[in-house]
Design an enzyme around this catalytic site. Structure first.
Site, short mmCIF file in Angstrom:
data_model
loop_
_atom_site.label_atom_id
_atom_site.label_comp_id
_atom_site.label_asym_id
_atom_site.label_seq_id
_atom_site.Cartn_x
_atom_site.Cartn_y
_atom_site.Cartn_z
N ALA A 18 -3.12 -5.59 1.38
CA ALA A 18 -3.40 -6.93 1.90
C ALA A 18 -4.89 -7.11 2.17
O ALA A 18 -5.46 -8.16 1.87
CB ALA A 18 -2.59 -7.16 3.17
N CYS A 90 -1.78 1.55 -0.30
CA CYS A 90 -0.58 1.99 -1.02
C CYS A 90 -0.50 1.37 -2.41
O CYS A 90 0.16 1.93 -3.30
CB CYS A 90 0.67 1.67 -0.21
SG CYS A 90 0.83 2.74 1.24
N SER A 91 -1.19 0.23 -2.64
CA SER A 91 -1.13 -0.35 -3.99
C SER A 91 -1.90 0.51 -4.99
O SER A 91 -1.85 0.28 -6.20
CB SER A 91 -1.66 -1.79 -4.01
OG SER A 91 -3.07 -1.85 -3.96
N ASN A 94 1.37 3.31 -5.66
CA ASN A 94 2.81 2.98 -5.67
C ASN A 94 3.27 2.62 -7.08
O ASN A 94 2.51 2.72 -8.03
CB ASN A 94 3.10 1.85 -4.67
CG ASN A 94 2.45 0.54 -5.09
OD1 ASN A 94 1.83 0.46 -6.14
ND2 ASN A 94 2.59 -0.47 -4.26
N TYR A 441 9.46 3.96 1.09
CA TYR A 441 8.08 3.72 1.54
C TYR A 441 7.85 2.24 1.86
O TYR A 441 6.74 1.74 1.69
CB TYR A 441 7.07 4.18 0.48
CG TYR A 441 7.29 5.59 0.00
CD1 TYR A 441 6.92 6.68 0.78
CD2 TYR A 441 7.88 5.83 -1.24
CE1 TYR A 441 7.12 7.97 0.33
CE2 TYR A 441 8.09 7.13 -1.69
CZ TYR A 441 7.71 8.20 -0.90
OH TYR A 441 7.91 9.47 -1.35
N HIS A 442 8.90 1.56 2.32
CA HIS A 442 8.78 0.13 2.59
C HIS A 442 8.69 -0.16 4.09
O HIS A 442 9.15 -1.20 4.54
CB HIS A 442 9.97 -0.63 1.98
CG HIS A 442 10.02 -0.56 0.48
ND1 HIS A 442 11.10 -0.94 -0.27
CD2 HIS A 442 9.09 -0.13 -0.41
CE1 HIS A 442 10.85 -0.75 -1.55
NE2 HIS A 442 9.64 -0.26 -1.66
N ALA A 476 1.99 -5.60 5.81
CA ALA A 476 3.46 -5.48 5.83
C ALA A 476 4.03 -5.49 7.25
O ALA A 476 5.22 -5.71 7.43
CB ALA A 476 3.87 -4.19 5.12
N ASN A 486 11.87 -4.78 -3.02
CA ASN A 486 10.59 -4.12 -2.77
C ASN A 486 9.55 -5.13 -2.27
O ASN A 486 9.38 -6.19 -2.86
CB ASN A 486 10.10 -3.46 -4.06
CG ASN A 486 11.22 -2.79 -4.83
OD1 ASN A 486 12.21 -3.43 -5.17
ND2 ASN A 486 11.10 -1.52 -5.09
N PRO A 487 8.80 -4.80 -1.22
CA PRO A 487 8.03 -5.84 -0.51
C PRO A 487 6.62 -6.13 -1.00
O PRO A 487 5.99 -7.06 -0.50
CB PRO A 487 7.96 -5.27 0.92
CG PRO A 487 7.97 -3.79 0.72
CD PRO A 487 8.83 -3.52 -0.49
C1 LIG Z 1 4.74 5.96 -3.12
C2 LIG Z 1 4.96 4.50 -2.83
C3 LIG Z 1 5.64 3.72 -3.75
C4 LIG Z 1 5.88 2.38 -3.46
N1 LIG Z 1 6.41 1.58 -4.43
C5 LIG Z 1 6.55 0.27 -4.20
C6 LIG Z 1 7.01 -0.61 -5.22
O1 LIG Z 1 7.23 -0.21 -6.37
N2 LIG Z 1 7.18 -1.92 -4.91
C7 LIG Z 1 6.94 -2.39 -3.66
O2 LIG Z 1 7.18 -3.56 -3.42
N3 LIG Z 1 6.47 -1.60 -2.68
C8 LIG Z 1 6.24 -0.30 -2.93
N4 LIG Z 1 5.72 0.49 -1.96
C9 LIG Z 1 5.39 -0.12 -0.66
C10 LIG Z 1 4.12 -0.95 -0.75
O3 LIG Z 1 3.14 -0.26 -1.47
C11 LIG Z 1 3.66 -1.29 0.68
O4 LIG Z 1 4.66 -2.04 1.32
C12 LIG Z 1 2.37 -2.12 0.69
O5 LIG Z 1 1.43 -1.60 -0.20
C13 LIG Z 1 1.82 -2.16 2.10
O6 LIG Z 1 0.59 -2.85 2.11
P1 LIG Z 1 -0.27 -2.97 3.43
O7 LIG Z 1 -1.41 -3.84 3.14
O8 LIG Z 1 0.64 -3.33 4.55
O9 LIG Z 1 -0.75 -1.48 3.78
P2 LIG Z 1 -1.59 -0.43 2.92
O10 LIG Z 1 -1.61 -0.77 1.49
O11 LIG Z 1 -1.06 0.91 3.31
O12 LIG Z 1 -3.08 -0.58 3.46
C14 LIG Z 1 -3.53 -0.14 4.71
C15 LIG Z 1 -4.99 0.25 4.58
O13 LIG Z 1 -5.56 0.35 5.87
C16 LIG Z 1 -6.38 1.49 5.92
N5 LIG Z 1 -6.46 1.90 7.32
C17 LIG Z 1 -5.44 2.32 8.10
N6 LIG Z 1 -5.87 2.54 9.36
C18 LIG Z 1 -7.19 2.25 9.37
C19 LIG Z 1 -8.18 2.27 10.38
N7 LIG Z 1 -7.91 2.62 11.64
N8 LIG Z 1 -9.46 1.92 10.04
C20 LIG Z 1 -9.75 1.55 8.77
N9 LIG Z 1 -8.85 1.50 7.78
C21 LIG Z 1 -7.57 1.84 8.08
C22 LIG Z 1 -5.70 2.49 5.01
O14 LIG Z 1 -6.59 3.50 4.59
C23 LIG Z 1 -5.21 1.60 3.89
O15 LIG Z 1 -6.16 1.45 2.88
C24 LIG Z 1 5.45 1.82 -2.22
C25 LIG Z 1 4.75 2.61 -1.32
C26 LIG Z 1 4.48 3.94 -1.61
C27 LIG Z 1 3.70 4.77 -0.62
#
Ligand SMILES: Cc1cc2nc3c(=O)[nH]c(=O)nc-3n(C[C@H](O)[C@H](O)[C@H](O)COP(=O)(O)OP(=O)(O)OC[C@H]3O[C@@H](n4cnc5c(N)ncnc54)[C@H](O)[C@@H]3O)c2cc1C
Length: 522
Positions: A18, A90-91, A94, A441-442, A476, A486-487
């Site tokens: 995000a 995670c993008s 994943n 991992y959701h 998320a 999947n989210p």
């Molecule tokens: C192996 C795997 C496979 C998956 N496959 C799928 C799929 O096929 N389809 C699907 O829909 N979903 C899938 N998911 C889930 C999906 O990837 C996640 O729901 C989504 O990417 C979450 O996005 P986000 O922005 O919430 O968090 P994230 O993408 O995790 O981003 C968080 C970011 O914040 C940073 N951060 C954290 N704490 C701090 C801090 N204190 N200071 C500075 N930076 C910080 C981290 O380093 C990271 O870059 C998968 C996840 C994994 C791990």
């Protein structure tokens, strides 16, 4: 960086799925300055972050926070929760199975009192996503997986689907749509799609900088305190701080900043600045069951990611979204079954049925004010009062067994090896499946939006942290309830929507420009 260069209009904390979108979109306006602060390094020269077929190679490695849970009352206590600390989050590692937000999921949010997220409003934001999403290409469709999909469609009476996101559906079987380029197999991480090659004077990206706390001045977020190579550095925000650290680390950051449940903050020795009991509550994930068969013959390695297809269906007639979503992998993930004592033959195949709309609610919390300390996670899987999640887990396996009897899939199989044909009663199935379920991992929903007067709502409907000003969460964690499927498509959609909400709230007129690092520092 000079003192003046440490002040920005917007600070986005967390350059993950995000956060990359929010920072990139906000900085499209040259009159504002944006700083993206990411705990990990750039993904730009990390080869494993390129081809999506290599997605598993970074898991449990140097970028993975690899979070564990506390002992589980009714679920698997051995789950390893991957969270990638690298640009793109995670993008970057994943499988990017991506869905247009489902109407039924958004209707549920509306019923929870969240305003402005109706399907008609939100669906167009999915179309804005700049990360390419494509149906698994014919050249990437494994013939064995195609047989399994065909059998699922006929055994369960599901509509076969060549595409999904151009229509509304509650059921279907087919190859998925995923975030990749079929010509090159390059993944559509949000870092790649929104930031690589972007050079803007008003966008500063600070890497390998762990944000310790958000700085509040009389309940207004005015900046963040970070640790860069062990050195403390303060960044100032004129307009807003946007937290995008993901569903485990966003609530942890709020708590470290004095925003959260008083008992948790007291126990961690942190002064309570804004008491918000919902921070870290409401954790949801898709629990994934497993069925494994000994296989006959060889399968080719053709695939996009190896998790390219599956089927989704309703079990309860009244459901507005799928109740079970089953992935059909090319290569199994059977570590929990093996730990449980299952003997998995070398030549095997499997299905992984997910509980699509979990009713169980878990929790994440900190026990220390140290920014690098792993938060505690309690999934509380299968603790919902009516036992619905357990029922869906069992039903997912029973449905998979029906598919296994159907050609053209049946001829690929010799026998069921896990849970095993002798495991038949609900009680027996429940025991083995709960002990061995995997996460998909959701993890989500730990800083959820909610109605005014909802005591556990962390955010209002515009993603603003209740009780604070100039502070939002976008990732998320904000989902009021988890999507049935999947989210990541929904997370990217939320980020696109958030940008409009942030821009609409901005004061009129240009501000002074800063921003001294251009592009992605190496
Ligand atoms: C192996 C795997 C496979 C998956 N496959 C799928 C799929 O096929 N389809 C699907 O829909 N979903 C899938 N998911 C889930 C999906 O990837 C996640 O729901 C989504 O990417 C979450 O996005 P986000 O922005 O919430 O968090 P994230 O993408 O995790 O981003 C968080 C970011 O914040 C940073 N951060 C954290 N704490 C701090 C801090 N204190 N200071 C500075 N930076 C910080 C981290 O380093 C990271 O870059 C998968 C996840 C994994 C791990």
């Amino acid at each position: 960086m000079s003192d003046a260069g440490d002040t920005f209009d917007y600070i986005v904390v967390g350059g993950g799925t995000a956060g990359c979108i929010v920072a990139a979109r906000l900085s499209e306006d040259p009159t504002v300055t944006v700083c993206l602060v990411e705990a990990g390094p750039s993904d730009e020269h990390e080869e494993r972050a390129g081809s999506i077929r290599r997605w598993a190679e970074m898991l449990e490695g140097e970028y993975d926070r690899d979070y564990r849970s506390v002992e589980q009352e009714r679920g698997n206590s051995f789950i390893r929760q991957s969270r990638l600390r690298i640009l793109g989050g995670c993008s970057t590692a994943n499988t990017m199975i991506s869905w247009r937000p489902l109407r039924g999921d958004l209707d549920e949010w509306a019923a929870m009192g969240v305003a402005g997220w109706a399907y008609e409003t939100i669906s167009p934001y999915y179309d804005r996503i700049a990360a390419p999403i494509a149906p698994v290409d014919a050249n990437d469709q494994n013939p064995y997986v195609a047989d399994a999909v065909a059998a699922a469609a006929s055994a369960l009476g599901l509509p076969p689907r060549a595409t999904w996101n151009d229509t509304e559906f509650t059921e279907g079987a087919g190859f998925f749509e995923i975030g990749y380029d079929p010509a090159t197999n390059l993944r559509s991480s949000t870092s790649r799609a929104y930031l690589h090659g972007v050079e803007r004077a008003n966008l500063t990206i600070v890497l390998e900088a762990l944000v310790d706390t958000v700085i509040l001045d009389a309940w207004r977020a005015v900046g963040v305190r970070t640790l860069v190579a062990g050195e403390e550095r303060t960044l100032h925000a004129r307009r807003e701080v946007i937290i995008s650290c993901g569903a485990i680390d966003s609530p942890a950051l709020l708590m470290r900043s004095g925003i959260g449940p008083k008992p948790v903050l007291d126990a961690a020795g942190i002064d309570v600045l804004i008491e918000l009991p919902g921070v870290g509550e409401n954790l949801q994930d898709h629990a994934e069951g497993l069925i494994v068969w000994e296989a006959r013959g060889e399968r080719s390695d053709v695939c996009a990611t190896g998790w390219d297809a599956g089927y989704a269906l309703r079990v309860d007639e009244a459901s507005a979204v799928p109740d079970i979503s089953t992935h059909i992998p090319l290569h199994s993930w059977a570590v929990h079954a093996e730990r449980y004592g299952a003997e998995i033959p070398d030549n095997h195949v499997s299905f992984a049925p997910n509980v699509a709309k979990p009713r169980s609610r878990g929790r994440v919390w900190i026990t220390s004010s140290e920014p690098d300390a792993a938060p505690s996670i309690d999934y509380r899987a299968f603790t919902d009062a009516t036992g619905r999640d357990e029922r869906m887990l069992i039903e997912g396996i029973r449905l998979a067994r029906r598919v296994a009897e159907q050609e053209p899939f049946a001829s690929h199989l010799v026998r069921e090896v896990f849970p095993g044909a002798h495991v038949q009663s609900d009680k027996e199935l429940s025991e083995v499946l709960r002990a061995t379920h995997q996460t998909v991992y959701h993890v989500s929903c730990t800083c959820r939006m909610g109605a005014d007067g909802d005591p556990l709502a962390v955010l209002d409907s515009e993603l603003r942290v209740r009780g604070a000003s100039g502070l939002r969460v976008v990732d998320a964690s904000v989902l009021p309830s988890l999507s049935a499927l999947n989210p990541v498509g929904l997370v990217m959609t939320v980020a696109e929507r958030a940008v409009d909400l942030i821009r609409d709230a901005a004061p009129a007129g240009p501000t002074v420009r800063h921003g001294d690092v251009v592009g992605i520092p190496q």
